[in-house]
Design an enzyme around this catalytic site. Structure first.
Site, PDB file in Angstrom:
ATOM      1  N   THR A 185     -33.042  -4.442   2.429  1.00 29.65           N
ATOM      2  CA  THR A 185     -34.290  -3.829   1.968  1.00 29.65           C
ATOM      3  C   THR A 185     -33.979  -2.975   0.740  1.00 29.65           C
ATOM      4  O   THR A 185     -32.939  -2.328   0.666  1.00 29.65           O
ATOM      5  CB  THR A 185     -34.921  -2.903   3.016  1.00 29.65           C
ATOM      6  OG1 THR A 185     -33.990  -1.886   3.329  1.00 29.65           O
ATOM      7  CG2 THR A 185     -35.309  -3.643   4.254  1.00 29.65           C
ATOM      8  N   GLU A 330     -38.169  -6.787   6.815  1.00 29.54           N
ATOM      9  CA  GLU A 330     -37.912  -6.769   8.261  1.00 29.54           C
ATOM     10  C   GLU A 330     -38.795  -7.749   9.031  1.00 29.54           C
ATOM     11  O   GLU A 330     -38.562  -8.011  10.205  1.00 29.54           O
ATOM     12  CB  GLU A 330     -38.167  -5.362   8.827  1.00 29.54           C
ATOM     13  CG  GLU A 330     -37.192  -4.298   8.363  1.00 29.54           C
ATOM     14  CD  GLU A 330     -37.606  -3.631   7.060  1.00 29.54           C
ATOM     15  OE1 GLU A 330     -38.357  -4.233   6.284  1.00 29.54           O
ATOM     16  OE2 GLU A 330     -37.166  -2.486   6.820  1.00 29.54           O
ATOM     17  N   LYS A 440     -50.949  14.742   0.700  1.00 34.21           N
ATOM     18  CA  LYS A 440     -51.478  15.715   1.649  1.00 34.21           C
ATOM     19  C   LYS A 440     -52.067  16.887   0.869  1.00 34.21           C
ATOM     20  O   LYS A 440     -51.341  17.585   0.163  1.00 34.21           O
ATOM     21  CB  LYS A 440     -50.347  16.196   2.553  1.00 34.21           C
ATOM     22  CG  LYS A 440     -50.853  16.873   3.797  1.00 34.21           C
ATOM     23  CD  LYS A 440     -49.715  17.174   4.727  1.00 34.21           C
ATOM     24  CE  LYS A 440     -50.249  17.524   6.087  1.00 34.21           C
ATOM     25  NZ  LYS A 440     -49.185  17.937   6.991  1.00 34.21           N
ATOM     26  N   TRP A 445     -55.293  14.076   4.438  1.00 32.79           N
ATOM     27  CA  TRP A 445     -54.588  12.991   3.752  1.00 32.79           C
ATOM     28  C   TRP A 445     -55.470  12.289   2.730  1.00 32.79           C
ATOM     29  O   TRP A 445     -56.654  12.073   2.970  1.00 32.79           O
ATOM     30  CB  TRP A 445     -54.103  11.959   4.771  1.00 32.79           C
ATOM     31  CG  TRP A 445     -53.097  12.515   5.729  1.00 32.79           C
ATOM     32  CD1 TRP A 445     -53.312  12.838   7.029  1.00 32.79           C
ATOM     33  CD2 TRP A 445     -51.737  12.847   5.459  1.00 32.79           C
ATOM     34  NE1 TRP A 445     -52.161  13.337   7.594  1.00 32.79           N
ATOM     35  CE2 TRP A 445     -51.181  13.352   6.647  1.00 32.79           C
ATOM     36  CE3 TRP A 445     -50.917  12.764   4.322  1.00 32.79           C
ATOM     37  CZ2 TRP A 445     -49.856  13.774   6.739  1.00 32.79           C
ATOM     38  CZ3 TRP A 445     -49.599  13.175   4.414  1.00 32.79           C
ATOM     39  CH2 TRP A 445     -49.090  13.685   5.617  1.00 32.79           C
TER      40      TRP A 445
HETATM   41  P1  AMP Z   1     -40.206  -5.027   1.085  1.00 28.75           P
HETATM   42  O1  AMP Z   1     -39.477  -4.981   2.359  1.00 28.75           O
HETATM   43  O2  AMP Z   1     -39.397  -4.588  -0.088  1.00 28.75           O
HETATM   44  O3  AMP Z   1     -40.845  -6.368   0.860  1.00 28.75           O
HETATM   45  O4  AMP Z   1     -41.390  -3.966   1.156  1.00 28.75           O
HETATM   46  C1  AMP Z   1     -42.299  -3.966   2.227  1.00 28.75           C
HETATM   47  C2  AMP Z   1     -43.370  -2.948   1.975  1.00 28.75           C
HETATM   48  O5  AMP Z   1     -44.207  -3.346   0.889  1.00 28.75           O
HETATM   49  C3  AMP Z   1     -44.342  -2.801   3.135  1.00 28.75           C
HETATM   50  O6  AMP Z   1     -43.830  -1.964   4.140  1.00 28.75           O
HETATM   51  C4  AMP Z   1     -45.548  -2.210   2.455  1.00 28.75           C
HETATM   52  O7  AMP Z   1     -45.425  -0.813   2.279  1.00 28.75           O
HETATM   53  C5  AMP Z   1     -45.519  -2.869   1.104  1.00 28.75           C
HETATM   54  N1  AMP Z   1     -46.453  -4.003   1.115  1.00 28.75           N
HETATM   55  C6  AMP Z   1     -46.198  -5.291   1.364  1.00 28.75           C
HETATM   56  N2  AMP Z   1     -47.316  -6.036   1.278  1.00 28.75           N
HETATM   57  C7  AMP Z   1     -48.325  -5.188   0.980  1.00 28.75           C
HETATM   58  C8  AMP Z   1     -49.726  -5.335   0.780  1.00 28.75           C
HETATM   59  N3  AMP Z   1     -50.318  -6.507   0.841  1.00 28.75           N
HETATM   60  N4  AMP Z   1     -50.436  -4.215   0.532  1.00 28.75           N
HETATM   61  C9  AMP Z   1     -49.846  -3.005   0.452  1.00 28.75           C
HETATM   62  N5  AMP Z   1     -48.535  -2.813   0.615  1.00 28.75           N
HETATM   63  C10 AMP Z   1     -47.779  -3.890   0.886  1.00 28.75           C
END
Ligand code: AMP
Length: 547
Positions: A185, A330, A440, A445
């Protein structure tokens, strides 16, 4: 009990076998770094994967060993997607846009033994070579970029390696629960965390990507993953494509507006997938130059929230549907997809939009809930916001060799995503924010995502980010960074505030002096807006924390 079904393992090599037997003529198209096109078929893929399997064994790779890539989307990367898991080894795709320190950490942490490197990334590999003592061989994949200034030495040429290996490989018996791939990640505080995908999770996840309501890949589609193959298996699209025999178009490093538009047109792509940034760039280019994109019906967009402007612009100007999806490293990543239900399709457009903007419903295999501060379930009323938790056969159960990062996994088998969401009566998830991106103010929020969506609806705005600015009186104040749309007239801070005032309570509104116009927003390695960097820039000091 006897008379049961066969205990047939779900394995990556069986995806390849089906593609090459049933769809041998279907094409795999790659764009080289010089813009020229490489063509092969699923029929050609199998013998090359056999050669690569033998080559890997020849280099001493065996079951469980990690084989890493620093590569763009190409047919060779696809060959590695199949060959490495097929010998029982683990494909570790690396996001080469990460900081050097993180790259060093993950190569070391994963104990990568081989590094397959695109020539266009070879200079990075060469620079890092002294810091990567565990890497035994560098294999260079010549992607026809101009000669890089340096490459690791000694190195092996990919095509020479294949040519010197035999075309018939033995497929070992594999356990579907063994590791097939891994990815770290990127958007976290501290060190990156490794997620390990099994053959079973990869197979089931790829099948989910073929469900009509969850991406709907099929033999009739031509798919272009604009999401990099180094990021969460390009959302599983290479495996879903091979599984269904869909023609796949791999754009290499050509992800900016023009090269993407050209290949979407020339290959008659029907469905493409990637983060909003890529599609924003494409949209801007399509406004400047005309292409025939009549084949393209769907853009699967995720990784960050889709804006109303993006859905409307693509729909109204080009007849292209934006399909919103949510996922994480994940979650393999497919978590939810916002396909409209049948009954919703006769609703007024405005009401449909409301649902298309949500992140959507989980496909079969993923279960969801939202948890309040006390860890209890919150109702699915579309209002109450809690932390989204998920479970299922393609959701991580832990991080690779990182017990200290275990807090995300609950004792009763759920993964806490760190995303704050509501779920409505139809089961549609709506992300309100990343837990750490919420603002915040006086104890209440504010969702930065909602605010960004509203701002990018302004015709003079190309991109916007809202982050918290520490404030001695109010806890935090929303600070807004705006990139003006090219060619659009001037935009005044007060216009932004007035626009927000129609949707937000007075106490939530940013001050005009907190609206900043910038040339560009910093992006993470996978093209998302990097709020860590923005917060640091606003604070004018060291990074205050990750996202
Ligand atoms: P990654 O593991 O780098 O792909 O990042 C995952 C994170 O990207 C998620 O936990 C979200 O916070 C954000 N994310 C993924 N898809 C979306 C979406 N459609 N809208 C808003 N945030 C998203």
């Amino acid at each position: 009990m006897d008379g049961l079904m066969m205990d047939w393992p779900l394995l990556v090599p069986s995806i390849l076998r089906r593609a090459s037997r049933i769809y041998p003529e279907k094409q795999i198209v790659s764009r080289w770094a010089d813009g020229s096109i490489h063509r092969m078929t699923y029929g050609d893929l199998e013998p090359r994967v056999h050669r690569l399997m033998n080559a890997l064994r020849g280099l001493g790779i065996g079951p469980g060993d990690r084989v890493a890539t620093l590569a763009w989307n190409s047919h060779r990367h696809l060959e590695l997607y199949f060959a490495v898991p097929s010998i029982g080894a683990v494909l570790h795709t690396i996001n080469f846009r990460l900081a050097r320190e993180q790259l060093r950490y993950i190569v070391h942490h994963a104990k990568d033994r081989l590094l397959f490197v695109d020539k266009s990334v070879a200079a990075l590999a060469a620079a890092m070579q002294p810091e990567l003592p565990g890497v035994e061989h560098y294999i260079i994949m010549d992607d026809r970029c101009p000669e890089p200034p340096a490459r690791p030495g000694p190195s092996i040429d990919y095509e020479e390696l294949l040519a010197s290996s035999s075309e018939r490989a033995e497929f070992p018996d594999l356990d579907e629960k063994q590791a097939a791939g891994m990815c770290y990640t990127s958007a976290t505080t501290g060190d990156p965390k490794g997620v390990v995908y099994s053959h079973r999770s990869t197979f089931l996840h790829a099948m989910a990507g073929c469900l009509v309501d969850a991406g709907g890949l099929s033999e009739r589609e031509t798919t272009l993953p604009a999401v990099p193959m180094f990021h969460v298996n390009a959302w599983g699209i290479p495996y879903s494509a091979a599984m269904t025999g869909a023609k796949i178009v791999l754009p290499g490093s050509g992800l900016l507006g023009q090269p993407l538009a050209e290949i979407l047109e020339s290959e008659r792509v029907t469905t493409a997938a990637g983060v909003p940034t890529i599609w924003n760039l494409l949209y801007q280019h399509l406004k400047e130059k005309t292409y025939d994109l009549s084949s393209l019906h769907t853009l699967l967009v995720g990784g960050s929230a889709v804006s109303r402007a993006m859905i409307e612009n693509f729909q109204h100007d080009f007849g292209i549907r934006v399909l919103h999806a949510w996922g994480m490293t994940e979650t393999s990543p497919l978590g939810t997809v916002s396909e409209l239900r049948g009954a919703m399709r006769s609703w007024p457009e405005e009401q449909q939009l409301e649902f298309r903007l949500k992140q959507g419903v989980p496909p079969i295999g993923v279960e969801i809930r939202i948890l309040g501060d006390d860890g209890q379930d919150l109702p699915w009323d579309g209002e109450q916001v809690g932390e989204l938790a998920v479970r299922g056969p393609w959701i991580a159960s832990s991080y690779y060799e990182n017990p200290s990062a275990g807090a995300a996994f609950t004792d009763d088998g759920w993964f806490r995503t760190g995303d704050m969401a509501s779920i409505d009566q139809y089961g549609y998830v709506q992300l309100r924010d990343r837990k750490k991106d919420l603002i915040k103010r006086k104890g209440e929020w504010i969702s930065s995502v909602d605010m960004e969506n509203e701002i990018v609806g302004h015709p003079g705005v190309a991109e916007a980010a809202v982050v918290a600015r520490p404030d001695p009186v109010n806890d935090e104040q929303p600070a807004v960074l705006v990139v003006r749309a090219p060619g659009a007239g001037p935009v005044e801070p007060q216009e932004i505030v007035d626009r927000l005032a129609k949707k937000f309570a007075r106490w939530q509104l940013p001050l005009p002096e907190d609206i900043h116009f910038v040339d560009a927003l910093p992006k993470t390695g996978v093209g998302k807006i990097d709020k860590k960097v923005l917060r640091r820039q606003l604070a004018g000091g060291p990074e205050p924390g990750g996202n």
